[in-house]
Design a protein around this motif. Structure first.
Motif, PDB file in Angstrom:
ATOM      1  N   SER A  45      -1.298  -6.897  16.147  1.00 37.96           N
ATOM      2  CA  SER A  45      -0.708  -7.237  17.443  1.00 37.96           C
ATOM      3  C   SER A  45       0.521  -8.125  17.301  1.00 37.96           C
ATOM      4  N   ALA A  46       0.989  -8.341  16.074  1.00 35.89           N
ATOM      5  CA  ALA A  46       2.129  -9.234  15.837  1.00 35.89           C
ATOM      6  C   ALA A  46       3.378  -8.721  16.549  1.00 35.89           C
ATOM      7  N   ASP A  47       4.187  -9.641  17.011  1.00 37.00           N
ATOM      8  CA  ASP A  47       5.453  -9.305  17.673  1.00 37.00           C
ATOM      9  C   ASP A  47       6.526 -10.276  17.183  1.00 37.00           C
ATOM     10  N   PRO A  48       7.582  -9.802  16.501  1.00 34.14           N
ATOM     11  CA  PRO A  48       7.881  -8.412  16.135  1.00 34.14           C
ATOM     12  C   PRO A  48       6.778  -7.804  15.254  1.00 34.14           C
ATOM     13  N   PRO A  49       6.645  -6.481  15.302  1.00 41.42           N
ATOM     14  CA  PRO A  49       5.524  -5.812  14.634  1.00 41.42           C
ATOM     15  C   PRO A  49       5.638  -5.801  13.111  1.00 41.42           C
ATOM     16  N   VAL A  50       4.481  -5.684  12.475  1.00 40.69           N
ATOM     17  CA  VAL A  50       4.401  -5.499  11.024  1.00 40.69           C
ATOM     18  C   VAL A  50       3.489  -4.315  10.755  1.00 40.69           C
ATOM     19  N   ARG A  51       3.598  -3.776   9.579  1.00 40.41           N
ATOM     20  CA  ARG A  51       2.672  -2.725   9.146  1.00 40.41           C
ATOM     21  C   ARG A  51       1.549  -3.386   8.346  1.00 40.41           C
ATOM     22  N   VAL A  52       0.318  -2.940   8.538  1.00 38.97           N
ATOM     23  CA  VAL A  52      -0.843  -3.508   7.853  1.00 38.97           C
ATOM     24  C   VAL A  52      -1.405  -2.496   6.856  1.00 38.97           C
ATOM     25  N   LEU A  53      -1.569  -2.945   5.608  1.00 50.38           N
ATOM     26  CA  LEU A  53      -2.312  -2.191   4.604  1.00 50.38           C
ATOM     27  C   LEU A  53      -3.605  -2.946   4.347  1.00 50.38           C
ATOM     28  N   TYR A  54      -4.721  -2.284   4.492  1.00 52.02           N
ATOM     29  CA  TYR A  54      -6.027  -2.909   4.233  1.00 52.02           C
ATOM     30  C   TYR A  54      -6.624  -2.281   2.982  1.00 52.02           C
ATOM     31  N   LYS A  55      -6.734  -3.064   1.907  1.00 51.46           N
ATOM     32  CA  LYS A  55      -7.318  -2.571   0.659  1.00 51.46           C
ATOM     33  C   LYS A  55      -8.465  -3.494   0.257  1.00 51.46           C
ATOM     34  N   PRO A  56      -9.696  -3.131   0.584  1.00 55.05           N
ATOM     35  CA  PRO A  56     -10.843  -3.985   0.264  1.00 55.05           C
ATOM     36  C   PRO A  56     -11.234  -3.877  -1.210  1.00 55.05           C
ATOM     37  N   HIS A  57     -11.953  -4.868  -1.692  1.00 52.65           N
ATOM     38  CA  HIS A  57     -12.499  -4.843  -3.053  1.00 52.65           C
ATOM     39  C   HIS A  57     -13.498  -3.694  -3.168  1.00 52.65           C
ATOM     40  N   PRO A  58     -13.531  -2.975  -4.294  1.00 53.68           N
ATOM     41  CA  PRO A  58     -14.456  -1.830  -4.415  1.00 53.68           C
ATOM     42  C   PRO A  58     -15.931  -2.212  -4.324  1.00 53.68           C
ATOM     43  N   VAL A  67      -5.525   2.218   5.774  1.00 55.91           N
ATOM     44  CA  VAL A  67      -6.656   1.751   4.979  1.00 55.91           C
ATOM     45  C   VAL A  67      -6.550   2.416   3.617  1.00 55.91           C
ATOM     46  N   VAL A  68      -6.487   1.616   2.574  1.00 55.89           N
ATOM     47  CA  VAL A  68      -6.283   2.138   1.222  1.00 55.89           C
ATOM     48  C   VAL A  68      -7.531   1.841   0.396  1.00 55.89           C
ATOM     49  N   THR A  69      -8.284   2.881   0.055  1.00 53.01           N
ATOM     50  CA  THR A  69      -9.482   2.721  -0.774  1.00 53.01           C
ATOM     51  C   THR A  69      -9.393   3.654  -1.967  1.00 53.01           C
ATOM     52  N   GLY A  70     -10.324   3.520  -2.882  1.00 52.93           N
ATOM     53  CA  GLY A  70     -10.320   4.376  -4.059  1.00 52.93           C
ATOM     54  C   GLY A  70      -9.388   3.853  -5.137  1.00 52.93           C
ATOM     55  N   ALA A  71      -9.344   4.582  -6.247  1.00 58.46           N
ATOM     56  CA  ALA A  71      -8.562   4.136  -7.400  1.00 58.46           C
ATOM     57  C   ALA A  71      -7.063   4.275  -7.185  1.00 58.46           C
ATOM     58  N   GLU A  72      -6.649   5.246  -6.381  1.00 62.71           N
ATOM     59  CA  GLU A  72      -5.226   5.466  -6.129  1.00 62.71           C
ATOM     60  C   GLU A  72      -4.945   5.409  -4.630  1.00 62.71           C
ATOM     61  N   PRO A  73      -3.840   4.794  -4.219  1.00 61.76           N
ATOM     62  CA  PRO A  73      -2.901   4.040  -5.036  1.00 61.76           C
ATOM     63  C   PRO A  73      -3.521   2.731  -5.528  1.00 61.76           C
ATOM     64  N   ARG A  74      -3.015   2.256  -6.664  1.00 63.94           N
ATOM     65  CA  ARG A  74      -3.557   1.050  -7.273  1.00 63.94           C
ATOM     66  C   ARG A  74      -3.143  -0.198  -6.491  1.00 63.94           C
ATOM     67  N   LEU A  75      -3.846  -1.280  -6.761  1.00 62.03           N
ATOM     68  CA  LEU A  75      -3.555  -2.536  -6.070  1.00 62.03           C
ATOM     69  C   LEU A  75      -2.107  -2.960  -6.305  1.00 62.03           C
ATOM     70  N   TYR A  76      -1.625  -2.816  -7.535  1.00 58.63           N
ATOM     71  CA  TYR A  76      -0.261  -3.253  -7.832  1.00 58.63           C
ATOM     72  C   TYR A  76       0.769  -2.383  -7.109  1.00 58.63           C
ATOM     73  N   ASP A  77       0.432  -1.119  -6.865  1.00 55.78           N
ATOM     74  CA  ASP A  77       1.322  -0.262  -6.080  1.00 55.78           C
ATOM     75  C   ASP A  77       1.415  -0.785  -4.644  1.00 55.78           C
ATOM     76  N   CYS A  78       0.279  -1.286  -4.139  1.00 58.24           N
ATOM     77  CA  CYS A  78       0.284  -1.888  -2.799  1.00 58.24           C
ATOM     78  C   CYS A  78       1.120  -3.165  -2.790  1.00 58.24           C
ATOM     79  N   PHE A  79       1.029  -3.945  -3.873  1.00 57.36           N
ATOM     80  CA  PHE A  79       1.874  -5.142  -3.984  1.00 57.36           C
ATOM     81  C   PHE A  79       3.349  -4.769  -3.825  1.00 57.36           C
ATOM     82  N   ASN A  80       3.754  -3.704  -4.522  1.00 58.31           N
ATOM     83  CA  ASN A  80       5.171  -3.361  -4.608  1.00 58.31           C
ATOM     84  C   ASN A  80       5.757  -2.856  -3.294  1.00 58.31           C
ATOM     85  N   VAL A  81       4.918  -2.360  -2.391  1.00 59.33           N
ATOM     86  CA  VAL A  81       5.446  -1.895  -1.104  1.00 59.33           C
ATOM     87  C   VAL A  81       5.203  -2.912   0.006  1.00 59.33           C
ATOM     88  N   SER A  82       4.633  -4.056  -0.358  1.00 57.74           N
ATOM     89  CA  SER A  82       4.317  -5.079   0.639  1.00 57.74           C
ATOM     90  C   SER A  82       5.324  -6.219   0.585  1.00 57.74           C
TER      91      SER A  82
END
Length: 684
Positions: A431-444, A550-565
């Motif tokens: 609900s942020a304003d200005p908006p942001v995109r949210v990636l949710y990657k929980p621990h396996p 929501v990003v789960t599973g082995a791919e994309p990797r956590l570090y890939d999520c870092f790089n687009v965040s």
């Protein structure tokens, strides 16, 4: 109501719950239909029980295992259905007919085939289970390892064998309905014939050249390979299926060692979940087998986890033993007293050394070596991205990653933000304003121990997915539909090629065959690595730059999520220390409500973080820093903390790691030479 029933029944989805209910209701309906008697009703109820049972087996439902524990296993369920067919025959006044006696004889003989069938399946699996399973080790040229039986013979063999009664049951029902015994006799003959053929088809695979060599021969061939390869540095690992990531994170580092590497695993399930690697891998489940392996050339042994089975290698004095762990954090696991069992403990930076000094658990300062974190090389810093602060696809909509850790083995409220703060964090972000995109990657591991954590994860997932639907309808985020379509086409193409590269071996799943054929094809391996990088790029292009995910599973990797965040929200874990390598803003949740100052005092990695309470009201500070670097007062502190936690950028961490390995190998050689001199002096 449905979600509660799912948790109570321990099934994975509403579909599984429905199948379980239908199967349970089907058997009373079968009995009622037999008593009436009604062939159509019996046929419908039987079909429901067959299909529901088959579906639950295909899904690997927990309920199937539970039923066997209460004497309602799959064999009993099939037997009950067959007895009810006999009841139907009796109620249809056919108890003195030939088909009635034929049905009884058929079911008795059919169950007579179960014993040799089960014995053969067990014998085949046991004889094809290798004492040592390998990858990238050439055993095929040293010992003959025959092909596995066809997969269809062994996969879900008990279920397949029992389902052969379908022919007899169908024929008997048609006979009751039409009065012609031909159908029933034909069905009986088909069932018994197929059962006999199934047993006959398995028999050749338990004798002669169809079985692999015995354990002594396999171990001798493994030792011969070890003497030829002469490994120098071993990565040793033991753990559960879910802990495979702890060894996978070290594979690239092992490939970059200056010495000859070897990976030793203790559980077959870890080998099955090991990521592709060019390093030779030996899986030795038996402790005695491991202790008898010829590892005399190994000088350095690396341990990624503190587990009981480490003792089987720690007992070897000719090599030096090092605890390298599987992450860098302020969790209690990072200062485990067991660490003093090793010759050295390698940490990323000065912070790791200080943690042991403060904890005072018996690890001496001179036994601690700072080597950086070689795994962090893929993490890009903002100035290298050539785009917005975090390399987000759209500068107008920054990306915030929420990567909480799991609930842990106890009920400490500081373990994870999932329970108390997770939903608040996600609500604030979407609900942020200005908006942001949210990636949710929980621990396996999330939800593996705590049902409450699992339920909270489901609610957070639902929040993100609902927000994604709303974002898709928002005219401010039109997206490039043509580009997304091209990216999805690229994903399909890449995944098809990756499946092709995996080859037939990926479908066999037989330990002996995988050991025989598991030598890496370097050309395929290099192409696979290139395709995985392309897959990652296509994945992020396949949906809108502002689309929540929501990003789960082995791919994309956590570090890939870092790089687009552009920023991250997390808990006390190695994820925070790793993200600090990016130099981007981050927030950490004080779920135990210690207060910002005490939280920072107890946890080094949060000293340059925005500290969140469980209400997540402080998220605005993080978002301000993301939108305007000038409003980022913690940038300097993050740079300083990065050096403290992860060590200097120069020399590169892999060089530091190789230097530490070489230095310790020299110490091992010196120790062994000293032992030889003492032995020689004693003889004289």
């Amino acid at each position: 109501m449905i979600s509660t029933a799912i948790r109570v029944a321990r099934v994975g989805s509403p579909a599984e719950l429905a199948a379980a209910v239908l199967m349970m209701l089907g058997f009373p309906c079968l009995m009622l239909a037999a008593l009436l008697p009604s062939v159509p009703a019996f046929a419908v109820a039987a079909a429901v029980t067959y299909l529901a049972d088959h579906y639950l087996h295909r899904r690997g439902s927990y309920l199937v295992n539970r039923l066997s524990k209460v004497r309602a296993g799959v064999s009993i369920r099939f037997l009950v259905r067959e007895l009810l067919v006999l009841l139907l025959l009796a109620r249809a006044d056919l108890s003195r007919s030939m088909i009635f006696y034929a049905a009884i004889a058929c079911f008795i003989a059919f169950y007579g085939f179960q014993a040799p069938h089960g014995a053969l399946i067990t014998l085949i699996r046991n004889r094809r289970r290798m004492p040592v399973a390998t990858r990238n080790v050439d055993l095929a040229s040293r010992i003959p390892i025959p092909d596995a039986p066809p997969r269809f013979l062994l996969d879900r063999s008990t279920e397949k064998m029992l389902h052969l009664d379908l022919a007899a049951l169908t024929g008997i029902l048609v006979t009751v309905e039409t009065g012609s015994a031909v159908y029933g006799m034909t069905g009986v003959g088909v069932t018994l014939g197929l059962a006999f053929l199934y047993v006959v088809a398995l028999a050749p695979y338990v004798r002669g050249r169809r079985i692999p060599p015995d354990a002594e021969t396999v171990l001798a061939a493994t030792d011969a390979w070890l003497r030829e390869y002469r490994p120098q540095t071993v990565l040793y690992f033991s753990g559960s299926k879910d802990s495979a990531y702890q060894v996978n994170m070290w594979l690239e580092t092992m490939e970059q060692l200056d010495t000859r590497p070897l990976i030793v695993l203790r559980e077959r399930v870890i080998l099955q979940n090991l990521a592709p690697t060019t390093v030779p891998v030996i899986c030795v489940p038996g402790g005695i087998h491991l202790m008898n392996l010829d590892l005399r050339t190994v000088r350095v042994a690396l341990y990624a986890a503190n587990v009981g089975k480490n003792i089987h290698l720690l007992r070897v004095p000719t090599m030096k033993h090092v605890f390298i762990g599987h992450g860098d954090s302020d969790k209690i696991a990072s200062v485990n007293p067991f660490s003093k069992a090793y010759d050295e403990v390698w940490v990323a930076g000065r912070a790791g050394r200080d943690r042991y000094a403060i904890a005072d658990v018996g690890v001496r300062d001179e036994d601690i070596v700072e080597v950086g974190r070689p795994q962090l090389a893929p993490i890009r810093r903002p100035q290298l991205d050539g785009g917005p602060r975090g390399g987000a696809a759209d500068a107008r909509c920054p990306t915030v990653l929420y990567a909480p850790t799991w609930e842990g083995w106890d009920d400490d409220p500081g373990n994870t933000s999932i329970l108390l703060a997770g939903e608040n964090i996600v609500r604030e972000l979407v609900s942020a304003d200005p908006p942001v995109r949210v990636l949710y990657k929980p621990h396996p591991f999330t939800g593996t121990r705590s049902d409450e954590a699992g339920a909270a994860h489901e609610r957070i997932t639902a929040l993100v997915e609902k927000a994604a639907v709303e974002r898709a309808a928002d005219p401010r985020f039109p997206g490039d539909l043509e580009e997304q379509a091209r990216a999805k086409a690229d994903l399909a193409r890449i995944e098809a090629r990756l499946t092709e590269l995996a080859g037939p071996a990926g479908e066999k799943g037989d330990e002996a065959e995988a050991t025989r054929d598991g030598v890496v094809d370097m050309e395929r391996h290099e192409e696979t690595e290139k395709l995985r990088a392309e897959w990652n790029d296509a994945y992020w292009r396949s949906f809108g730059a502002g689309e929540h995910r929501v990003v789960t599973g082995a791919e994309p990797r956590l570090y890939d999520c870092f790089n687009v965040s552009d920023a991250m929200v997390s808990d006390i874990s190695s994820v925070v220390s790793d993200f600090i390598a990016s130099g981007k803003p981050y927030a950490v949740t004080d779920s135990a409500a210690l207060g910002a100052e005490e939280f920072k005092r107890q946890n080094t990695a949060v000293r340059a973080a925005v500290i969140l309470g469980n209400s997540a009201g402080e998220l605005g500070q993080l978002l301000d820093a993301v939108r305007d670097p000038a409003a980022d007062p913690l940038a300097g502190e993050r740079a300083e903390l990065k050096r403290y936690l992860l060590g200097p950028d120069e020399p590169p961490s892999i060089e530091q790691f190789n230097t530490a390995t070489a230095d310790l190998a020299v110490k091992a050689e010196a120790r062994n030479a000293g032992q030889k001199r003492q032995a020689a002096a004693a003889r004289t």
